[in-house]
Design a protein around this motif. Structure first.
Motif, short mmCIF file in Angstrom:
data_model
loop_
_atom_site.label_atom_id
_atom_site.label_comp_id
_atom_site.label_asym_id
_atom_site.label_seq_id
_atom_site.Cartn_x
_atom_site.Cartn_y
_atom_site.Cartn_z
N ARG A 200 33.18 4.24 -28.87
CA ARG A 200 33.05 3.29 -29.98
C ARG A 200 31.58 3.07 -30.35
O ARG A 200 31.25 2.92 -31.53
CB ARG A 200 33.72 1.97 -29.62
N LEU A 201 30.70 3.08 -29.36
CA LEU A 201 29.27 2.91 -29.65
C LEU A 201 28.73 4.06 -30.49
O LEU A 201 27.88 3.84 -31.37
CB LEU A 201 28.46 2.79 -28.35
N GLU A 202 29.19 5.28 -30.24
CA GLU A 202 28.64 6.42 -30.96
C GLU A 202 29.01 6.41 -32.44
O GLU A 202 28.43 7.15 -33.23
CB GLU A 202 29.07 7.74 -30.31
N GLU A 203 29.95 5.57 -32.83
CA GLU A 203 30.33 5.47 -34.24
C GLU A 203 29.52 4.42 -34.98
O GLU A 203 29.66 4.28 -36.20
CB GLU A 203 31.82 5.12 -34.35
N THR A 204 28.67 3.67 -34.28
CA THR A 204 27.90 2.61 -34.92
C THR A 204 26.54 3.13 -35.38
O THR A 204 26.00 4.08 -34.82
CB THR A 204 27.67 1.43 -33.95
N GLU A 205 26.01 2.50 -36.41
CA GLU A 205 24.64 2.78 -36.84
C GLU A 205 23.72 1.80 -36.11
O GLU A 205 24.09 0.64 -35.90
CB GLU A 205 24.50 2.59 -38.35
N PRO A 206 22.50 2.21 -35.71
CA PRO A 206 21.90 3.52 -35.96
C PRO A 206 22.12 4.56 -34.86
O PRO A 206 21.47 5.60 -34.88
CB PRO A 206 20.42 3.17 -36.04
N ILE A 207 23.05 4.33 -33.92
CA ILE A 207 23.28 5.33 -32.87
C ILE A 207 23.78 6.63 -33.48
O ILE A 207 23.34 7.72 -33.09
CB ILE A 207 24.28 4.78 -31.82
N ARG A 208 24.68 6.55 -34.43
CA ARG A 208 25.27 7.75 -35.01
C ARG A 208 24.22 8.68 -35.59
O ARG A 208 24.34 9.91 -35.50
CB ARG A 208 26.29 7.35 -36.08
N GLY A 209 23.14 8.11 -36.16
CA GLY A 209 22.11 8.93 -36.77
C GLY A 209 21.15 9.55 -35.76
O GLY A 209 20.31 10.38 -36.14
N ARG A 210 21.24 9.16 -34.49
CA ARG A 210 20.33 9.68 -33.45
C ARG A 210 21.09 10.45 -32.38
O ARG A 210 20.52 10.79 -31.34
CB ARG A 210 19.60 8.51 -32.78
N LEU A 211 22.36 10.73 -32.61
CA LEU A 211 23.26 11.15 -31.54
C LEU A 211 23.37 12.66 -31.41
O LEU A 211 23.46 13.38 -32.40
CB LEU A 211 24.64 10.54 -31.78
N LEU A 212 23.38 13.11 -30.17
CA LEU A 212 23.76 14.48 -29.82
C LEU A 212 24.85 14.36 -28.75
O LEU A 212 24.63 13.70 -27.73
CB LEU A 212 22.56 15.25 -29.28
N THR A 213 26.01 14.96 -28.98
CA THR A 213 27.12 14.89 -28.03
C THR A 213 27.31 16.24 -27.36
O THR A 213 27.40 17.27 -28.03
CB THR A 213 28.42 14.48 -28.75
N VAL A 214 27.38 16.22 -26.02
CA VAL A 214 27.67 17.44 -25.26
C VAL A 214 28.79 17.13 -24.29
O VAL A 214 28.92 16.01 -23.81
CB VAL A 214 26.42 17.95 -24.49
N GLU A 215 29.61 18.12 -24.00
CA GLU A 215 30.72 17.94 -23.06
C GLU A 215 30.62 18.99 -21.96
O GLU A 215 30.46 20.17 -22.23
CB GLU A 215 32.06 18.04 -23.76
N ILE A 216 30.69 18.49 -20.74
CA ILE A 216 30.69 19.39 -19.57
C ILE A 216 32.09 19.31 -18.97
O ILE A 216 32.41 18.39 -18.21
CB ILE A 216 29.62 18.97 -18.55
N ALA A 217 32.93 20.26 -19.33
CA ALA A 217 34.34 20.19 -18.98
C ALA A 217 34.62 20.53 -17.52
O ALA A 217 35.69 20.21 -17.01
CB ALA A 217 35.15 21.11 -19.89
N ASP A 218 33.68 21.21 -16.85
CA ASP A 218 33.90 21.56 -15.45
C ASP A 218 32.55 21.64 -14.76
O ASP A 218 31.51 21.36 -15.36
CB ASP A 218 34.67 22.87 -15.32
N ASP A 219 32.56 22.03 -13.47
CA ASP A 219 31.33 22.05 -12.68
C ASP A 219 30.69 23.44 -12.61
O ASP A 219 29.81 23.67 -11.78
CB ASP A 219 31.63 21.57 -11.26
N SER A 220 31.09 24.34 -13.47
CA SER A 220 30.56 25.70 -13.40
C SER A 220 29.09 25.72 -13.82
O SER A 220 28.68 25.00 -14.74
CB SER A 220 31.36 26.63 -14.30
N PRO A 221 28.26 26.54 -13.16
CA PRO A 221 26.85 26.67 -13.55
C PRO A 221 26.70 27.14 -15.00
O PRO A 221 25.74 26.73 -15.68
CB PRO A 221 26.31 27.72 -12.57
N GLU A 222 27.61 27.96 -15.47
CA GLU A 222 27.53 28.45 -16.84
C GLU A 222 27.67 27.31 -17.85
O GLU A 222 26.95 27.26 -18.85
CB GLU A 222 28.61 29.50 -17.11
N ARG A 223 28.60 26.40 -17.56
CA ARG A 223 28.81 25.26 -18.47
C ARG A 223 27.59 24.36 -18.48
O ARG A 223 27.15 23.89 -19.53
CB ARG A 223 30.05 24.48 -18.01
N LEU A 224 27.00 24.11 -17.30
CA LEU A 224 25.82 23.27 -17.21
C LEU A 224 24.64 23.92 -17.94
O LEU A 224 23.91 23.25 -18.70
CB LEU A 224 25.47 23.01 -15.75
#
Length: 496
Positions: A200-224
């Motif tokens: 919910r915070l990432e949808e608010t201004e001014p966070i939305r204008g400064r945001l980079l979202t990354v997802e680490i779906a598992d613990d693999s070195p390749e994903r990291l």
């Protein structure tokens, strides 16, 4: 540049930040923010996180005292007072907030060419305020938090599936105090609450204008590694898109800002003309594409030098009520016979303290770096006796050459002359009856006599050398904000 990593516990914020420091970012130095307190002689051996936090508590306290984030600390304190799970939690979370605000100020005032990565920063205080409590939080609570919290330049939201977060949280050796002794269902509940909060915070201004979202779906070195490359690349592109030092960060109405200096935009006017509301709107608009810092020059924070006198002021006011600032100012404005006497010494000392605090606040703000826009609620005027400006030079002085009052007046004048001039001033005005009605509708009202007095004084505001734009706020908010945005230069502020 301050880059903060946010997300639920177990998302991998610290791991990512440290890997980016090891990898580096093209054309910019990258450091952990904690290096500001550990990378010193005799401290480099410290590695324990709890020891680093204690060191940051001490090192960041002067910066916290000198910060301009009183409204955020007040909001956080009120939330903790009513909703923290225990008395110990209230004290510990407040200490946590003091440390994070202090570290934020240290990073903000450090080398502008360095990107400081923060894995426990000001946005993450939302954890203590909203997650570790069963009290519900509303959208209004989150918007108020975002409006008041010291804002980093880039926010990296690190995500992972709930089952991965749960596994990491349960298996980590340094489990958070709130999770120790808790079973998987309780930990999962808190993680789900945190995930909801940050989504919910990432949808608010001014966070939305400064945001980079990354997802680490598992613990693999390749994903990291992929996440590290993505973040490092984004930071490099953000750096490349910033205007070079020789290019003014704002181009509006012929405004020219010196290299390496922040752009200072002041909003002045009497009480209840809408300064705070308008500033919120302008900050949200500018924050989508700029580094924005907001200060309140009317109520500057204490400095290490003035902290103790501030502690004593309430007692002195109780003992000498006739020397309160408003009483003295009204006495000289009304021209009563007592006004023929030299001003009270306590009033003089308080006036010099204010001048020193304003110089400290606005001097630091101006040094925020090229590309930063500083929005100031109120600003010192050059005319003696005007709101937020020198208060002593126009008052009666003793006839002798050796006088404490003359020395205080000269010191106050010198301090105000050292304050950087604003680059642009918006003078907000509204009829007296309108400001009185708005003040009466506020949750926190000012005395009516005070509103009338300040309204009369605003006619003395003087800003030599800076363009001043008169804005009538006795109309709908949308049209007021649109006029201000057009003056600033809609979309042209960061043109390379």
């Amino acid at each position: 540049m301050i880059v903060e990593f946010i997300g639920a516990t177990g998302a991998g914020k610290t791991t990512l930040a440290r890997r980016i420091v090891q990898r580096g970012v093209p054309a910019r130095r990258v450091r952990m923010a904690t290096d500001l307190v550990t990378d010193r002689l005799g401290r480099r051996w410290i590695r324990n996180p709890h020891a680093i936090n204690l060191l940051a508590d001490v090192s960041g306290l002067p910066s916290f005292i000198g910060s301009s984030d009183r409204d955020f600390v007040r909001f956080a304190s009120e939330r903790l007072w009513h909703h923290a799970p225990s008395t110990f939690a209230k004290a510990n979370y407040l200490r946590n907030i003091v440390r994070k605000v202090g570290m934020y100020e240290m990073a903000r005032n450090a080398d502008p060419g360095t990107a400081f990565l923060v894995d426990e920063g000001t946005i993450l205080t939302a954890y203590q305020l909203f997650v570790y409590s069963d009290a519900p939080f509303t959208q209004d609570d989150l918007e108020r938090f975002v409006r008041l919290v010291p804002m980093p330049d880039v926010i990296v939201h690190v995500k992972a599936p709930t089952d991965v977060l749960l596994r990491r949280a349960m298996s980590r050796p340094d489990r958070r105090r709130e999770l120790k002794g808790s079973g998987a269902p309780e930990v999962e509940r808190l993680i789900a609450r945190a995930v909801e909060l940050f989504d919910r915070l990432e949808e608010t201004e001014p966070i939305r204008g400064r945001l980079l979202t990354v997802e680490i779906a598992d613990d693999s070195p390749e994903r990291l590694d992929a996440a590290v490359r993505e973040i490092a690349g984004s930071l490099a592109r953000a750096d490349a898109s910033s205007p070079p030092p020789s290019v003014p960060p704002i181009e509006a109405s012929g405004l020219q800002v010196g290299p390496g200096r922040a752009t200072m935009i002041a909003f002045v006017g009497s009480e209840a003309t809408g300064k705070s509301t308008i500033l919120n709107e302008v900050e949200g608009w500018l924050g989508r594409s700029h580094r924005v810092r907001r200060v309140h020059a009317g109520k500057p924070p204490s400095t290490p030098l003035t902290f103790l006198p501030h502690v004593l002021l309430p007692a002195l006011r109780a003992v000498f009520p006739e020397q309160r600032t408003l009483h003295v100012e009204e006495r000289y404005e009304d021209g009563d016979r007592a006004a023929e006497k030299p001003y009270p010494l306590l009033f003089g000392v308080r006036s010099v303290m204010l001048a020193y605090e304003r110089r400290s606040l606005l001097g630091r703000a101006a040094r925020s770096g090229s590309g930063t826009v500083v929005l100031s609620d109120r600003y010192p005027s050059q005319a003696s006796g005007a709101p937020d400006g020198p208060q002593l030079a126009h008052l009666p002085m003793p006839s002798g050459r050796l006088s404490v009052r003359r020395a205080l007046a000269r010191l106050e004048g010198r301090l105000y002359r050292d304050i950087p001039a604003p680059d642009m001033v918006f003078y907000l005005s509204a009829p007296l009856e309108v400001t009185l009605a708005r003040n009466a509708a506020r949750n926190k009202q000012e005395p009516e006599d005070y509103v009338r007095f300040r309204h009369a004084l605003t006619s003395r505001l003087r800003f030599e050398g800076a363009p001043v734009y008169g804005i009538d706020t006795d109309r709908d908010l949308e049209s007021v904000v649109q006029e201000i945005e057009e003056v600033i230069g809609d979309g042209r502020a960061t043109a390379p």
